[in-house]
Write an enzyme that holds these catalytic residues in place. Structure first.
Site, PDB file in Angstrom:
ATOM      1  N   LYS A  78       3.432  11.681   1.950  1.00  0.00           N
ATOM      2  CA  LYS A  78       2.890  10.403   2.420  1.00  0.00           C
ATOM      3  C   LYS A  78       3.718   9.835   3.571  1.00  0.00           C
ATOM      4  CE  LYS A  78       2.060   9.231  -2.286  1.00  0.00           C
ATOM      5  NZ  LYS A  78       2.076   8.148  -3.273  1.00  0.00           N
TER       6      LYS A  78
ATOM      7  N   ARG B  91       1.384  -6.267   1.944  1.00  0.00           N
ATOM      8  CA  ARG B  91       2.438  -6.502   0.947  1.00  0.00           C
ATOM      9  C   ARG B  91       3.819  -6.063   1.410  1.00  0.00           C
ATOM     10  NH1 ARG B  91       0.582  -4.479  -4.804  1.00  0.00           N
ATOM     11  NH2 ARG B  91       2.649  -5.321  -5.273  1.00  0.00           N
TER      12      ARG B  91
ATOM     13  N   PRO C   7      -2.666   4.036   0.049  1.00  0.00           N
ATOM     14  CA  PRO C   7      -2.713   5.263   0.869  1.00  0.00           C
ATOM     15  C   PRO C   7      -2.109   6.465   0.134  1.00  0.00           C
ATOM     16  CG  PRO C   7      -1.722   3.420   2.084  1.00  0.00           C
ATOM     17  CD  PRO C   7      -1.838   3.001   0.659  1.00  0.00           C
ATOM     18  N   GLU C   8      -2.818   7.583   0.156  1.00  0.00           N
ATOM     19  CA  GLU C   8      -2.302   8.840  -0.360  1.00  0.00           C
ATOM     20  C   GLU C   8      -2.368   9.853   0.785  1.00  0.00           C
ATOM     21  OE1 GLU C   8      -3.516  10.002  -4.292  1.00  0.00           O
ATOM     22  OE2 GLU C   8      -4.086   7.969  -4.858  1.00  0.00           O
TER      23      GLU C   8
ATOM     24  N   ARG D 159       9.718  21.283 -15.859  1.00  0.00           N
ATOM     25  CA  ARG D 159       9.709  19.839 -16.082  1.00  0.00           C
ATOM     26  C   ARG D 159       9.642  19.476 -17.551  1.00  0.00           C
ATOM     27  NH1 ARG D 159       9.619  15.600 -12.085  1.00  0.00           N
ATOM     28  NH2 ARG D 159       8.482  14.341 -13.566  1.00  0.00           N
TER      29      ARG D 159
ATOM     30  N   ARG E   8       1.479   4.255 -15.681  1.00  0.00           N
ATOM     31  CA  ARG E   8       0.419   4.295 -14.675  1.00  0.00           C
ATOM     32  C   ARG E   8      -0.936   4.394 -15.351  1.00  0.00           C
ATOM     33  NH1 ARG E   8       2.463   5.598  -9.632  1.00  0.00           N
ATOM     34  NH2 ARG E   8       0.458   4.837  -8.911  1.00  0.00           N
TER      35      ARG E   8
END
Ligand SMILES: [Zn+2]
Length: 262
Positions: A58, A109, A2-3, A149, A247
């Site tokens: 989320k 999960r 889910p996003e 960043r 990722r």
């Protein structure tokens, strides 16, 4: 996984049942409750009405008057609204029974979870580490955060404290639409690249929220993720999978130029 668009759909599902009276909170699997127990939820919520739902990134907040139930779907979480008589599947963990149907939290999960916030201040405490919501984030603020960043673009977009709501699939989609390589340093974007990123983010998110999920159609990069030989929907080049900060990332070598290795 889910996003933001999936959580937004769950939010609308709950909001559509505002006004329902809560009769009970039951298991069978209370291990998804992170800061509370079935007894405590029952004591606090029984006899109150669902008053709405909101979302940040989320995270879903189910309002029950002053108290709220805060839900994260993790990797495999789902919310369903079912008639009380509907069969349960074995991944349904917690049920909120109302006078007209049940809200059921299923999670295979169990990496998601449920928190109880007795008052609105507790919701703020639970969500205080999150950056601005990706759907309503101000472009200049977002670009300012990226400029500060050290890491790569892909990891920056996935960092919920920088901008909340994006997961692996949306981040790849947005970077592909913006013609930006996922391994670019976040701080190296120039003004037009920054604008492109904001526009791609807004368009992809708005379209996915409207659908209630990230579309897997041929014009979306996401539609190529399951292909054995994925091709760029824009230019037809063979797409590449790379691991970026652990990722798996899908990108187009023709549309998203690799950054200098310097
Ligand atoms: Zn391409």
């Amino acid at each position: 996984v889910p996003e933001l668009p999936d959580v937004d759909a769950a939010c609308r599902l709950v909001a559509a049942h505002a006004g329902r009276l809560i009769l009970d909170v039951c298991g069978p699997d209370a291990s998804v409750l992170r800061n509370t127990s079935l007894e405590e939820m029952r004591d606090l919520l029984r006899g109150r009405r669902l008053s709405g739902a909101s979302r940040h990134g989320k995270w879903l907040v189910v309002h029950v008057g002053d108290p709220s139930i805060v839900i994260h779907l993790g990797m495999t979480g789902q919310l369903r609204w079912e008639p009380a008589t509907a069969d349960r599947d074995r991944f349904e963990r917690v049920t909120l029974a109302t006078d007209e149907g049940q809200l059921r939290f299923a999670d295979r999960r169990k990496l998601g979870g449920i928190w109880l916030a007795p008052d609105p201040g507790q919701v703020d405490t639970l969500l205080r580490g999150l950056g601005p919501d990706a759907l309503s984030a101000d472009c200049d603020e977002l670009l300012g955060r990226l400029a500060a960043r050290r890491g790569r673009l892909k990891s920056a977009l996935l960092d919920q404290s920088l901008v909340a709501g994006l997961g692996n699939m949306l981040s790849d989609e947005i970077l592909w639409r913006a013609h930006l390589h996922p391994a670019r340093r976040a701080s190296t974007l120039n003004t037009s690249e920054g604008r492109r990123l904001c526009r791609a983010l807004r368009r992809a998110l708005n379209a996915a929220v409207k659908k209630g999920q990230i579309p897997r159609t041929p014009s979306w990069l996401s539609g190529q993720r399951a292909a054995t030989a994925p091709r760029c929907p824009r230019c037809g080049a063979a797409l590449q999978w790379s691991r970026i900060n652990g990722r798996s990332s899908l990108w187009c070598p023709a549309c998203q130029p690799e950054p200098d290795s310097r």
